[in-house]
Design a protein around this motif. Structure first.
Motif, mmCIF file in Angstrom:
data_model
loop_
_atom_site.group_PDB
_atom_site.id
_atom_site.type_symbol
_atom_site.label_atom_id
_atom_site.label_comp_id
_atom_site.label_asym_id
_atom_site.label_seq_id
_atom_site.Cartn_x
_atom_site.Cartn_y
_atom_site.Cartn_z
ATOM 1 N N UNK A 1 46.963 21.618 33.485
ATOM 2 C CA UNK A 1 46.593 22.346 34.688
ATOM 3 C C UNK A 1 47.461 23.575 34.869
ATOM 4 N N UNK A 2 46.817 24.631 35.408
ATOM 5 C CA UNK A 2 47.555 25.840 35.762
ATOM 6 C C UNK A 2 48.211 25.610 37.120
ATOM 7 N N UNK A 3 49.452 25.976 37.266
ATOM 8 C CA UNK A 3 50.154 25.835 38.530
ATOM 9 C C UNK A 3 50.689 27.189 38.949
ATOM 10 N N UNK A 4 50.195 27.707 40.054
ATOM 11 C CA UNK A 4 50.674 28.983 40.581
ATOM 12 C C UNK A 4 51.147 28.735 42.007
ATOM 13 N N UNK A 5 52.436 28.882 42.234
ATOM 14 C CA UNK A 5 52.979 28.685 43.568
ATOM 15 C C UNK A 5 52.630 29.888 44.442
ATOM 16 N N UNK A 6 52.339 29.598 45.681
ATOM 17 C CA UNK A 6 51.932 30.647 46.618
ATOM 18 C C UNK A 6 53.036 31.681 46.760
ATOM 19 N N UNK A 7 52.638 32.953 46.685
ATOM 20 C CA UNK A 7 53.600 34.027 46.879
ATOM 21 C C UNK A 7 54.288 34.471 45.618
ATOM 22 N N UNK A 8 54.105 33.781 44.517
ATOM 23 C CA UNK A 8 54.786 34.164 43.286
ATOM 24 C C UNK A 8 53.994 35.179 42.468
ATOM 25 N N UNK A 9 52.724 35.348 42.746
ATOM 26 C CA UNK A 9 51.941 36.296 41.973
ATOM 27 C C UNK A 9 50.715 36.721 42.749
ATOM 28 N N UNK A 10 50.092 37.784 42.278
ATOM 29 C CA UNK A 10 48.895 38.297 42.932
ATOM 30 C C UNK A 10 47.660 37.813 42.190
ATOM 31 N N UNK A 11 46.610 37.582 42.944
ATOM 32 C CA UNK A 11 45.325 37.169 42.398
ATOM 33 C C UNK A 11 44.360 38.335 42.549
ATOM 34 N N UNK A 12 43.532 38.571 41.509
ATOM 35 C CA UNK A 12 42.532 39.635 41.604
ATOM 36 C C UNK A 12 41.608 39.386 42.802
ATOM 37 N N UNK A 13 41.240 40.451 43.454
ATOM 38 C CA UNK A 13 40.311 40.352 44.584
ATOM 39 C C UNK A 13 39.101 41.229 44.296
ATOM 40 N N UNK A 14 38.098 40.672 43.580
ATOM 41 C CA UNK A 14 36.896 41.466 43.267
ATOM 42 C C UNK A 14 36.164 41.902 44.538
ATOM 43 N N UNK A 15 35.423 42.993 44.425
ATOM 44 C CA UNK A 15 34.696 43.543 45.573
ATOM 45 C C UNK A 15 33.303 42.929 45.671
ATOM 46 N N UNK A 16 32.813 42.754 46.902
ATOM 47 C CA UNK A 16 31.461 42.233 47.131
ATOM 48 C C UNK A 16 30.457 43.363 46.957
ATOM 49 N N UNK A 17 29.425 43.106 46.137
ATOM 50 C CA UNK A 17 28.399 44.141 45.900
ATOM 51 C C UNK A 17 27.057 43.746 46.500
ATOM 52 N N UNK A 18 26.838 42.451 46.762
ATOM 53 C CA UNK A 18 25.556 42.031 47.349
ATOM 54 C C UNK A 18 25.742 40.647 47.950
ATOM 55 N N UNK A 19 24.891 40.335 48.966
ATOM 56 C CA UNK A 19 24.892 39.009 49.542
ATOM 57 C C UNK A 19 23.536 38.748 50.172
ATOM 58 N N UNK A 20 23.227 37.460 50.359
ATOM 59 C CA UNK A 20 21.924 37.099 50.930
ATOM 60 C C UNK A 20 22.053 35.772 51.643
ATOM 61 N N UNK A 21 21.151 35.542 52.641
ATOM 62 C CA UNK A 21 21.081 34.277 53.369
ATOM 63 C C UNK A 21 19.742 33.629 53.098
ATOM 64 N N UNK A 22 19.751 32.316 53.050
ATOM 65 C CA UNK A 22 18.511 31.595 52.752
ATOM 66 C C UNK A 22 17.624 31.539 53.988
ATOM 67 N N UNK A 23 16.341 31.272 53.760
ATOM 68 C CA UNK A 23 15.381 31.105 54.850
ATOM 69 C C UNK A 23 15.648 29.789 55.566
#
Length: 848
Positions: A200-222
């Motif tokens: 398992x990968x273990x990343x402690x909070x605050x020790x590194x940055x995580x990529x934050x991809x941008x939202x390009x589209x979204x939709x809601x169901x009927x």
């Protein structure tokens, strides 16, 4: 243990390992078949297919040709390989893969994703940093186009769909070493260490940055619907709901891939990769096993009782512990599986009992009806309620006639159950249709084992339907170790403690035997046991020690008796006979042994033992004692003696050049020992070839020594004693030893063959006064002897008379005087030879 046996054991181990690995690779190296958890990508011509499979022990990327032949198989070095897509039509340039791994972020478990770009050999060349999905969302699809890298997510309830973009500039060149996929440092601090080598990968909070991809589209169901799939294609968010059937193009592509996988051909290396084994693993196991075999057999080779018992007990302990471990784990897993099966079956029966009474014949009407809505809610609620119990992943209502999913908690409807969960469920569906009783099966999806249970619904209106539950029943190697870690630690501790206890017990038991063994070794080596009897436990051991000491005492008594016997016999046996015959021991000397050698023979003439007078016997014992001491000093060997000891023979071998010294010292010591007087003794030395050997039988033997010259000289040594001559040497001895003592030429003797042997008198053998007198008359004696040889007997007699006047006790001069008179008055013509002769004039000196 002989070498061939050790090699045989190594060959058995090698064959067994190869057989086990072959079976394991064959079993684990098989693909589970296509399911909705696999992803595929093809070029426009459809001639190349990229296929992802996480059903094996490691994530796979495979490139197939239309015939089903596997061109390239890559494991990417980690276990969970998610979907991937291909941007360019020419697949030789770029291939992309989305990889994911479960790890800890902050205080919660999540999946870390990264995008990999692969080369033609499916080797990782570039990659992005890690990113995580927003809370409450799950991954749906992944794609790449000229504008960026995209992935889509769905909320857990499927009500919303999102498309996310990663900038291609986030791709950076990476190196994968030893199967370890590093964290790509552009978005992480230098303090962060990320390792995903099958753990398992273990990343402690605050020790590194995580990529934050941008939202390009979204939709809601009927209302009343929810999304089951979402994909971002060419700028459009393509969605599928629980009421939609799969697209025909997608279904056709999946069916084509399914047919390709049925005729898939894999090489041995590829099967190793699919099984998750290194191809070097069997060789490493074989090498370590053979090394252990050679080590254990080397220990046993010493044939020590302790080693035999220790190895046997250790093997028994290992078998017992491994057997207990297997029995306990098998029993526990059987109980767990049975309990799991019963609980899941109960959940399925409960869900089946609460389903609507009937299902409309028209699918379009059904997915808009209240019956579907009630069935969907019931299935979803049952999955939600059982998350901490049976761990239900999905519940499906399946039509038995064609195996299509009618309703499910996941919304994967209107497609065959085997298309979603793999061909491994085909037998289960047929068994449910035929037997009408609960049937279970274990399948592997995304590298995890799932328990699939099918239950027929025996209710009016639902007779043609079955309810199938998919429960998370992971029995993979990682969870196996986690579930059994405590048991393994306990068994390991038991092995260490048990081994220590066994070795201590064996050591305590063998300590008495080691002392007993040491005593027996000392006893066998004829060494006295240097210690008292130790304190032992047990009458049997005490009796053995008593027996050893009795044996030791008896051996000492026997050895002493033998020693005294050998000592008595040794006095009468020929000395150093083995040395003369070039034998290493007297035990090797046998009758018939003979040798030719050269040496100096010492003929010693004395009065001998003529009566039983105690004083005469004492003098002879003293003579033997002095002779033994002097011969040992000059390395002489006593060979033989006449019965009355009037003549004794000693031998000085080729390397010994102290015969003259022996004769001189012997006569001096005899003359002055404690003021006693000895019968006059003469020593004659001659160097010549000699034959020495043994004649006799097994019961009795005697040594013989033969030399024609020496046998002729034996006639003269007694005669010289009557003339009171002390030490006489032949010319061969003079030339060999080159004495520093003055010599007097006393004449020569002739052998039977007419050979002339010159004789010399060693003057140092006399007391000082006599020696001085003979030295003073030495020239006169030589002159008289020369006249004698020239047969001028008158002048010779006159000269000898002058010598005798100065040395009245010189009997040899007297003999020459009588010889001169004999040849002047009585001898006939031609009788003169000049040699010394014992049949000549008799001298009655009577001196001592």
């Amino acid at each position: 243990m002989k070498l061939r046996y050790r090699i045989f054991l190594c060959l058995i181990w090698t064959a067994a390992c190869l057989a086990v690995f072959a079976a394991a690779v064959y079993r684990e190296g098989r693909l589970q078949g296509f399911s909705s958890f696999n992803d595929i990508a093809t070029d426009e011509e459809g001639t190349t297919v990229l296929y992802s499979d996480n059903n094996a022990r490691t994530g796979l990327v495979m490139e197939l040709d239309p015939t089903g032949r596997c061109l390239i198989c890559s494991t990417a070095g980690i276990r969970d390989l998610r979907g991937y897509s291909v941007y360019q039509v020419d697949l030789k340039d770029y291939r992309y893969a989305l990889l994911g791994k479960t790890g800890t972020y902050g205080e919660s478990q999540t999946v870390f994703y990264t995008v990999m770009r692969l080369n033609e050999a499916l080797e990782i060349t570039d990659g992005t940093g890690f990113f995580v999905l927003p809370d409450g969302q799950k991954l749906s699809d992944f794609s790449v186009d000229e504008r960026g890298i995209y992935y889509t997510t769905l909320t857990q309830n499927g009500q919303e769909a999102f498309a996310w973009r990663i900038d291609p500039s986030e791709l950076h060149s990476v190196q994968v070493e030893g199967g370890v996929l590093p964290g790509f440092g552009v978005n992480f601090s230098s303090e962060l260490v990320v390792s995903v080598d099958r753990g398992d990968v273990t990343i402690e909070s605050g020790e590194g940055e995580i990529l934050e991809p941008a939202t390009v589209a979204q939709a809601k169901s009927e209302p009343g619907r929810f999304f089951t799939e979402a994909a971002y294609r060419e700028g459009t968010l393509v969605l599928r709901t629980d009421a939609d059937a799969p697209e025909e193009e997608t279904a056709a592509r999946e069916n084509e891939l399914r047919s390709m996988l049925t005729k898939l051909h894999l090489t041995v290396r590829q099967r190793f990769a699919i099984a998750g084994y290194s191809i070097w693993l069997p060789f490493l196991v074989i090498l370590i096993g053979n090394a252990l075999i050679l080590l254990v057999t080397a220990i046993i080779f010493r044939r020590r009782r302790f080693a035999y018992i220790a190895v046997a007990m250790e093997l028994l302990l290992v078998v017992l512990l491994v057997g207990n471990f297997l029995i306990l784990t098998a029993y526990r897993d059987r109980i767990r599986q049975q309990t799991f099966h019963n609980y899941t079956e109960y959940a399925l029966r409960r869900s089946a009992s609460e389903l609507p009474r009937s299902i409309p014949a028209s699918e379009e009407d059904y997915y808009g009806s209240t019956s579907y809505h009630e069935a969907q809610v019931q299935l979803a609620d049952q999955v939600l309620l059982s998350e901490e119990g049976t761990g239900l992943y999905d519940l499906c209502l399946v039509r038995e006639s064609d195996g299509v999913i009618v309703a499910s908690a996941s919304g994967r409807n209107r497609q065959p159950f085997t298309d979603v969960y793999g061909d491994g469920c085909a037998d289960l569906i047929r068994a449910v249709q035929e037997d009408y009783h609960p049937v279970s099966e274990t399948v592997r999806l995304q590298g995890r084992d799932y328990h699939v249970i099918g239950l027929p619904i025996n209710r009016t209106g639902l007779m043609d339907y079955s309810i199938i539950g998919i429960a998370d029943y992971d029995q993979s190697a990682g969870n196996f170790m986690k579930n059994n870690a405590a048991l393994l630690r306990f068994l390991l501790m038991m092995f260490v403690v048990g081994s220590a206890f066994i070795l201590i017990c064996l050591w305590l038991q063998s300590r008495d035997l080691q002392l007993l063994r040491a005593a027996l070794v000392d006893l066998a080596l004829d060494m006295r046991i240097p210690y008292d009897k130790p304190r032992v436990i047990g009458t049997d051991m005490n009796a053995m020690w008593n027996s050893i000491y009795e044996i030791d005492k008896n051996i000492r008594a026997i050895n002493r008796s033998k020693y005294l016997t050998f000592e008595a016999y040794y006095r009468f046996a020929p000395k150093n006979i083995e040395t003369i015959l070039n034998k290493t021991s007297i035990l090797e000397v046998h009758g018939g042994d003979v040798t030719n050698l050269k040496g100096t023979m010492a003929l010693l003439a004395t009065a001998g033992q003529k009566s039983d007078d105690i004083r005469e016997i004492g003098r002879m014992n003293l003579l033997m004692e002095i002779m033994e001491r002097q011969q040992e000093a000059e390395e002489g060997i006593y060979v033989a003696g006449d019965c009355d000891l009037s003549l004794m023979k000693l031998l000085f071998l080729e390397h010994c050049k102290g015969a003259i010294s022996f004769g001189t010292e012997l006569l001096h010591e005899l003359r002055g020992w404690n003021g006693e007087t000895f019968p006059n003794t003469t020593v004659l030395l001659h160097y010549a070839p000699i034959v020495y050997g043994i004649a006799g039988t097994k019961k009795q033997s005697t040594a013989f020594l033969s030399s024609p010259e020496t046998e002729h000289l034996e006639r003269y040594v007694g005669w010289f004693r009557t003339l009171h001559i002390g030490l006489v040497i032949t010319q061969s001895v003079r030339d060999r030893e080159e004495p520093s003592s003055p010599l007097r030429d006393i004449g020569f003797v002739l052998t039977d063959e007419g050979e002339k042997i010159e004789l010399y008198e060693v003057l140092d053998a006399y007391e000082a006064s006599l020696r001085k007198a003979k030295m003073d008359t030495l020239d006169q004696f030589r002159e008289a002897l020369d006249l004698f040889y020239r047969q001028d007997f008158y002048l010779a007699r006159k000269t000898f008379t002058e010598v005798l006047r100065q040395i009245p006790q010189d009997d040899l001069v007297k003999w020459y005087l009588f010889e001169c008179s004999y040849f002047l008055n009585e001898a006939g013509p031609g009788e003169f030879t000049g040699a010394l002769r014992t049949d000549g004039s008799v001298i009655e000196s009577g001196g001592v």
